[in-house]
Motif scaffolding. Sequence first.
Motif, PDB file in Angstrom:
ATOM      1  N   MET A 224       2.617 -31.704 -54.771  1.00 44.51           N
ATOM      2  CA  MET A 224       3.814 -31.876 -53.973  1.00 44.51           C
ATOM      3  C   MET A 224       4.075 -30.606 -53.163  1.00 44.51           C
ATOM      4  SD  MET A 224       6.483 -33.965 -56.282  1.00 44.51           S
ATOM      5  CE  MET A 224       6.842 -35.230 -55.117  1.00 44.51           C
ATOM      6  N   LYS A 225       4.683 -30.792 -52.018  1.00 44.00           N
ATOM      7  CA  LYS A 225       5.000 -29.676 -51.128  1.00 44.00           C
ATOM      8  C   LYS A 225       6.505 -29.632 -50.904  1.00 44.00           C
ATOM      9  CE  LYS A 225       3.605 -27.615 -46.809  1.00 44.00           C
ATOM     10  NZ  LYS A 225       2.831 -26.426 -47.083  1.00 44.00           N
ATOM     11  N   LEU A 226       7.040 -28.421 -50.884  1.00 47.68           N
ATOM     12  CA  LEU A 226       8.466 -28.237 -50.655  1.00 47.68           C
ATOM     13  C   LEU A 226       8.709 -28.055 -49.161  1.00 47.68           C
ATOM     14  CD1 LEU A 226      11.210 -27.950 -52.072  1.00 47.68           C
ATOM     15  CD2 LEU A 226      10.817 -25.476 -52.083  1.00 47.68           C
ATOM     16  N   LYS A 227       9.342 -29.036 -48.547  1.00 48.57           N
ATOM     17  CA  LYS A 227       9.706 -28.968 -47.129  1.00 48.57           C
ATOM     18  C   LYS A 227      11.133 -28.434 -47.026  1.00 48.57           C
ATOM     19  CE  LYS A 227       6.123 -31.213 -45.401  1.00 48.57           C
ATOM     20  NZ  LYS A 227       5.297 -30.826 -44.311  1.00 48.57           N
ATOM     21  N   ASN A 228      11.481 -27.882 -45.867  1.00 48.54           N
ATOM     22  CA  ASN A 228      12.839 -27.371 -45.712  1.00 48.54           C
ATOM     23  C   ASN A 228      13.287 -27.437 -44.261  1.00 48.54           C
ATOM     24  OD1 ASN A 228      12.509 -24.598 -44.318  1.00 48.54           O
ATOM     25  ND2 ASN A 228      10.927 -24.596 -45.919  1.00 48.54           N
ATOM     26  N   ARG A 229      14.581 -27.218 -44.078  1.00 45.93           N
ATOM     27  CA  ARG A 229      15.197 -27.249 -42.755  1.00 45.93           C
ATOM     28  C   ARG A 229      15.694 -25.863 -42.330  1.00 45.93           C
ATOM     29  NH1 ARG A 229      20.029 -30.283 -43.534  1.00 45.93           N
ATOM     30  NH2 ARG A 229      20.341 -30.028 -41.305  1.00 45.93           N
ATOM     31  N   LEU A 230      15.134 -24.802 -42.902  1.00 47.51           N
ATOM     32  CA  LEU A 230      15.646 -23.457 -42.625  1.00 47.51           C
ATOM     33  C   LEU A 230      15.638 -23.110 -41.142  1.00 47.51           C
ATOM     34  CD1 LEU A 230      14.436 -20.963 -45.365  1.00 47.51           C
ATOM     35  CD2 LEU A 230      16.641 -22.026 -45.061  1.00 47.51           C
ATOM     36  N   LYS A 231      14.523 -23.338 -40.478  1.00 49.31           N
ATOM     37  CA  LYS A 231      14.421 -22.979 -39.059  1.00 49.31           C
ATOM     38  C   LYS A 231      15.482 -23.714 -38.241  1.00 49.31           C
ATOM     39  CE  LYS A 231      10.966 -22.223 -35.500  1.00 49.31           C
ATOM     40  NZ  LYS A 231       9.549 -22.286 -35.183  1.00 49.31           N
ATOM     41  N   GLU A 232      15.636 -24.993 -38.506  1.00 49.91           N
ATOM     42  CA  GLU A 232      16.644 -25.802 -37.807  1.00 49.91           C
ATOM     43  C   GLU A 232      18.049 -25.259 -38.061  1.00 49.91           C
ATOM     44  OE1 GLU A 232      18.789 -30.017 -38.834  1.00 49.91           O
ATOM     45  OE2 GLU A 232      16.659 -29.860 -39.259  1.00 49.91           O
ATOM     46  N   LEU A 233      18.354 -24.954 -39.324  1.00 45.02           N
ATOM     47  CA  LEU A 233      19.685 -24.475 -39.679  1.00 45.02           C
ATOM     48  C   LEU A 233      19.950 -23.077 -39.122  1.00 45.02           C
ATOM     49  CD1 LEU A 233      19.793 -25.805 -43.329  1.00 45.02           C
ATOM     50  CD2 LEU A 233      21.049 -26.714 -41.358  1.00 45.02           C
ATOM     51  N   ARG A 234      18.926 -22.228 -39.113  1.00 41.63           N
ATOM     52  CA  ARG A 234      19.092 -20.899 -38.525  1.00 41.63           C
ATOM     53  C   ARG A 234      19.420 -21.016 -37.042  1.00 41.63           C
ATOM     54  NH1 ARG A 234      15.567 -17.772 -37.489  1.00 41.63           N
ATOM     55  NH2 ARG A 234      13.642 -18.903 -37.879  1.00 41.63           N
ATOM     56  N   ALA A 235      18.705 -21.898 -36.337  1.00 43.52           N
ATOM     57  CA  ALA A 235      18.947 -22.108 -34.906  1.00 43.52           C
ATOM     58  C   ALA A 235      20.373 -22.624 -34.686  1.00 43.52           C
ATOM     59  CB  ALA A 235      17.925 -23.072 -34.326  1.00 43.52           C
ATOM     60  N   ARG A 236      20.778 -23.561 -35.504  1.00 41.92           N
ATOM     61  CA  ARG A 236      22.121 -24.133 -35.391  1.00 41.92           C
ATOM     62  C   ARG A 236      23.195 -23.053 -35.505  1.00 41.92           C
ATOM     63  NH1 ARG A 236      24.295 -27.260 -40.470  1.00 41.92           N
ATOM     64  NH2 ARG A 236      24.743 -25.096 -41.027  1.00 41.92           N
ATOM     65  N   ASP A 237      22.983 -22.112 -36.451  1.00 39.84           N
ATOM     66  CA  ASP A 237      23.990 -21.084 -36.724  1.00 39.84           C
ATOM     67  C   ASP A 237      23.723 -19.774 -35.987  1.00 39.84           C
ATOM     68  OD1 ASP A 237      25.025 -23.013 -38.369  1.00 39.84           O
ATOM     69  OD2 ASP A 237      24.796 -21.889 -40.227  1.00 39.84           O
ATOM     70  N   GLY A 238      22.669 -19.735 -35.156  1.00 34.95           N
ATOM     71  CA  GLY A 238      22.378 -18.549 -34.372  1.00 34.95           C
ATOM     72  C   GLY A 238      21.920 -17.349 -35.193  1.00 34.95           C
ATOM     73  N   LEU A 239      21.182 -17.615 -36.260  1.00 31.90           N
ATOM     74  CA  LEU A 239      20.674 -16.543 -37.115  1.00 31.90           C
ATOM     75  C   LEU A 239      19.172 -16.376 -36.920  1.00 31.90           C
ATOM     76  CD1 LEU A 239      22.343 -17.467 -40.547  1.00 31.90           C
ATOM     77  CD2 LEU A 239      22.997 -15.607 -39.024  1.00 31.90           C
ATOM     78  N   ASN A 240      18.709 -15.130 -36.948  1.00 31.75           N
ATOM     79  CA  ASN A 240      17.268 -14.924 -36.988  1.00 31.75           C
ATOM     80  C   ASN A 240      16.853 -14.717 -38.446  1.00 31.75           C
ATOM     81  OD1 ASN A 240      17.569 -12.126 -37.649  1.00 31.75           O
ATOM     82  ND2 ASN A 240      17.684 -11.597 -35.485  1.00 31.75           N
ATOM     83  N   GLN A 241      15.562 -14.603 -38.680  1.00 30.71           N
ATOM     84  CA  GLN A 241      15.074 -14.480 -40.060  1.00 30.71           C
ATOM     85  C   GLN A 241      15.617 -13.229 -40.744  1.00 30.71           C
ATOM     86  OE1 GLN A 241      10.785 -14.703 -39.706  1.00 30.71           O
ATOM     87  NE2 GLN A 241      10.807 -16.929 -39.890  1.00 30.71           N
ATOM     88  N   THR A 242      15.706 -12.135 -40.019  1.00 29.49           N
ATOM     89  CA  THR A 242      16.202 -10.884 -40.596  1.00 29.49           C
ATOM     90  C   THR A 242      17.661 -11.008 -41.006  1.00 29.49           C
ATOM     91  OG1 THR A 242      14.629  -9.619 -39.267  1.00 29.49           O
ATOM     92  CG2 THR A 242      16.512  -8.410 -40.167  1.00 29.49           C
ATOM     93  N   GLN A 243      18.475 -11.631 -40.171  1.00 34.20           N
ATOM     94  CA  GLN A 243      19.887 -11.796 -40.491  1.00 34.20           C
ATOM     95  C   GLN A 243      20.074 -12.663 -41.736  1.00 34.20           C
ATOM     96  OE1 GLN A 243      20.810 -13.333 -36.594  1.00 34.20           O
ATOM     97  NE2 GLN A 243      21.963 -11.480 -36.049  1.00 34.20           N
ATOM     98  N   LEU A 244      19.337 -13.763 -41.819  1.00 35.84           N
ATOM     99  CA  LEU A 244      19.427 -14.616 -42.995  1.00 35.84           C
ATOM    100  C   LEU A 244      18.969 -13.859 -44.230  1.00 35.84           C
ATOM    101  CD1 LEU A 244      19.943 -17.261 -44.464  1.00 35.84           C
ATOM    102  CD2 LEU A 244      17.656 -18.010 -43.743  1.00 35.84           C
ATOM    103  N   ALA A 245      17.871 -13.134 -44.102  1.00 36.95           N
ATOM    104  CA  ALA A 245      17.344 -12.371 -45.229  1.00 36.95           C
ATOM    105  C   ALA A 245      18.383 -11.391 -45.767  1.00 36.95           C
ATOM    106  CB  ALA A 245      16.077 -11.633 -44.816  1.00 36.95           C
ATOM    107  N   ARG A 246      19.053 -10.688 -44.876  1.00 32.67           N
ATOM    108  CA  ARG A 246      20.093  -9.733 -45.302  1.00 32.67           C
ATOM    109  C   ARG A 246      21.219 -10.436 -46.039  1.00 32.67           C
ATOM    110  NH1 ARG A 246      20.032  -6.680 -39.766  1.00 32.67           N
ATOM    111  NH2 ARG A 246      18.407  -5.158 -40.166  1.00 32.67           N
ATOM    112  N   GLN A 247      21.616 -11.598 -45.558  1.00 38.67           N
ATOM    113  CA  GLN A 247      22.727 -12.322 -46.184  1.00 38.67           C
ATOM    114  C   GLN A 247      22.412 -12.775 -47.600  1.00 38.67           C
ATOM    115  OE1 GLN A 247      24.825 -15.323 -43.953  1.00 38.67           O
ATOM    116  NE2 GLN A 247      24.417 -14.284 -42.022  1.00 38.67           N
ATOM    117  N   ILE A 248      21.136 -13.055 -47.879  1.00 41.28           N
ATOM    118  CA  ILE A 248      20.793 -13.567 -49.211  1.00 41.28           C
ATOM    119  C   ILE A 248      20.084 -12.537 -50.085  1.00 41.28           C
ATOM    120  CG2 ILE A 248      20.726 -15.947 -48.382  1.00 41.28           C
ATOM    121  CD1 ILE A 248      17.626 -15.767 -48.672  1.00 41.28           C
ATOM    122  N   GLY A 249      19.879 -11.332 -49.541  1.00 45.74           N
ATOM    123  CA  GLY A 249      19.248 -10.283 -50.328  1.00 45.74           C
ATOM    124  C   GLY A 249      17.749 -10.469 -50.502  1.00 45.74           C
ATOM    125  N   ALA A 250      17.097 -10.920 -49.444  1.00 49.26           N
ATOM    126  CA  ALA A 250      15.644 -11.134 -49.470  1.00 49.26           C
ATOM    127  C   ALA A 250      15.032 -10.414 -48.275  1.00 49.26           C
ATOM    128  CB  ALA A 250      15.326 -12.625 -49.413  1.00 49.26           C
TER     129      ALA A 250
END
Length: 68
Positions: A1-27
Amino acid sequence: MKLKNRLKELRARDGLNQTQLARQIGASRQTISLIERGDYAPSIILALKISRVFRESVEEIFQLEEED
């Protein structure tokens, strides 16, 4: 099984880049990239932090799919 996700879509919706999301979640930005590509399954703690950022349930963000 493979884990699919909507991260890219949700980041675009909220105007976040990968670095910003990473900082918010501590990753790292690399972790976000790996999750988005389906190369890394996040821990339940990271999945819950991500769901909190986007105000959506874990199940709305992540889905298990059968691999062909």
